[in-house]
Write a protein that holds these residues in place. Sequence first.
Motif, mmCIF file in Angstrom:
data_model
loop_
_atom_site.group_PDB
_atom_site.id
_atom_site.type_symbol
_atom_site.label_atom_id
_atom_site.label_comp_id
_atom_site.label_asym_id
_atom_site.label_seq_id
_atom_site.Cartn_x
_atom_site.Cartn_y
_atom_site.Cartn_z
ATOM 1 N N SER A 101 97.685 19.727 50.664
ATOM 2 C CA SER A 101 99.049 19.392 51.676
ATOM 3 C C SER A 101 98.808 19.644 53.027
ATOM 4 O O SER A 101 97.822 20.318 53.378
ATOM 5 N N ASP A 102 99.602 18.859 53.609
ATOM 6 C CA ASP A 102 99.694 18.923 55.208
ATOM 7 C C ASP A 102 100.804 19.332 55.638
ATOM 8 O O ASP A 102 101.774 18.571 55.463
ATOM 9 N N ALA A 103 101.149 20.555 56.358
ATOM 10 C CA ALA A 103 102.355 20.821 56.973
ATOM 11 C C ALA A 103 103.054 19.569 57.739
ATOM 12 O O ALA A 103 104.167 19.827 57.635
ATOM 13 N N PHE A 136 103.787 24.732 49.078
ATOM 14 C CA PHE A 136 103.104 25.887 48.902
ATOM 15 C C PHE A 136 103.617 26.175 47.333
ATOM 16 O O PHE A 136 104.496 25.633 46.809
ATOM 17 N N ILE A 137 102.777 27.248 46.820
ATOM 18 C CA ILE A 137 103.031 27.969 45.332
ATOM 19 C C ILE A 137 103.895 29.169 45.546
ATOM 20 O O ILE A 137 103.041 30.096 46.268
ATOM 21 N N ILE A 138 104.620 29.602 44.940
ATOM 22 C CA ILE A 138 105.203 30.623 44.704
ATOM 23 C C ILE A 138 105.619 31.371 43.061
ATOM 24 O O ILE A 138 106.240 30.329 42.590
ATOM 25 N N ASN A 139 105.078 31.953 42.338
ATOM 26 C CA ASN A 139 105.220 32.127 41.172
ATOM 27 C C ASN A 139 105.166 30.985 40.219
ATOM 28 O O ASN A 139 106.062 30.865 39.533
ATOM 29 N N ASN A 140 104.066 30.461 40.573
ATOM 30 C CA ASN A 140 103.766 29.222 39.645
ATOM 31 C C ASN A 140 104.874 27.744 39.799
ATOM 32 O O ASN A 140 104.620 27.014 39.175
ATOM 33 N N HIS A 141 105.688 28.061 40.850
ATOM 34 C CA HIS A 141 106.704 26.813 41.391
ATOM 35 C C HIS A 141 105.998 26.467 42.578
ATOM 36 O O HIS A 141 105.442 27.027 43.335
ATOM 37 N N LEU A 200 105.430 30.034 57.545
ATOM 38 C CA LEU A 200 105.458 29.065 56.727
ATOM 39 C C LEU A 200 104.174 28.080 56.804
ATOM 40 O O LEU A 200 103.825 27.869 55.770
ATOM 41 N N VAL A 201 104.188 27.763 57.873
ATOM 42 C CA VAL A 201 102.969 26.567 58.037
ATOM 43 C C VAL A 201 101.577 27.346 57.595
ATOM 44 O O VAL A 201 100.763 26.621 56.957
ATOM 45 N N ASN A 202 101.466 28.664 58.106
ATOM 46 C CA ASN A 202 100.151 29.235 57.409
ATOM 47 C C ASN A 202 100.066 29.010 55.822
ATOM 48 O O ASN A 202 98.928 29.291 55.235
#
Length: 133
Positions: free
Chosen positions: A16-18, A24-29, A47-49
């Motif tokens: 992915s490119d910002a 991004f991924i959080i808790n498999n989502h 967030l970009v990081n």
Amino acid sequence: MAAEVKKFTRKEIAASDAKTAARFIINNHVYDVSQFLDEHPGGHEVLVNAVGKDATEDFDDIGHSIDAKELMKKYRIGELVDEDKTNTNNSGGNVKWTTPSNNTEEETSFISSWKFPVVLGILATVLYTYLFG
Ligand code: HEM
């Protein structure tokens, strides 16, 4: 019919490119926060990081509020394919470990079990009878 959930691989998200899709991924989502970057109370930069990464730990470390967790649903676009999922309980990234059952506990707790005083009682009786009987 249940709504289709779009599945992604970690590889796809890593690419992915910002600038085009800030995912991004959080808790498999999987989240796409392209529309949220400038609104995030924690700032655009963090967030970009996180783009392209699994941000579960960072997200949890901040201790995001219930409101933040409600808000993030708005940016959820799918989830990881089953093979790429990590073993979390989905409520904050904590890994649930199951303790394998074994019998060592039972063996080592012999002294504290009911058997010990009984054996001691029998020994005392035998000794008493031998000495004074
Ligand atoms: C869709 C995902 C996210 C949403 C909806 C979100 C939302 C929010 C909200 C509403 C706040 C204000 C405080 C609160 O209510 O907890 C906040 C603060 C913050 N967020 Fe996020 N966040 C997201 C992802 C992330 C990620 C991935 C990181 C780090 C990599 C991050 C880092 C921070 C930081 C550093 C703050 C500031 C905390 C403070 O000032 O004490 N957030 N976020």
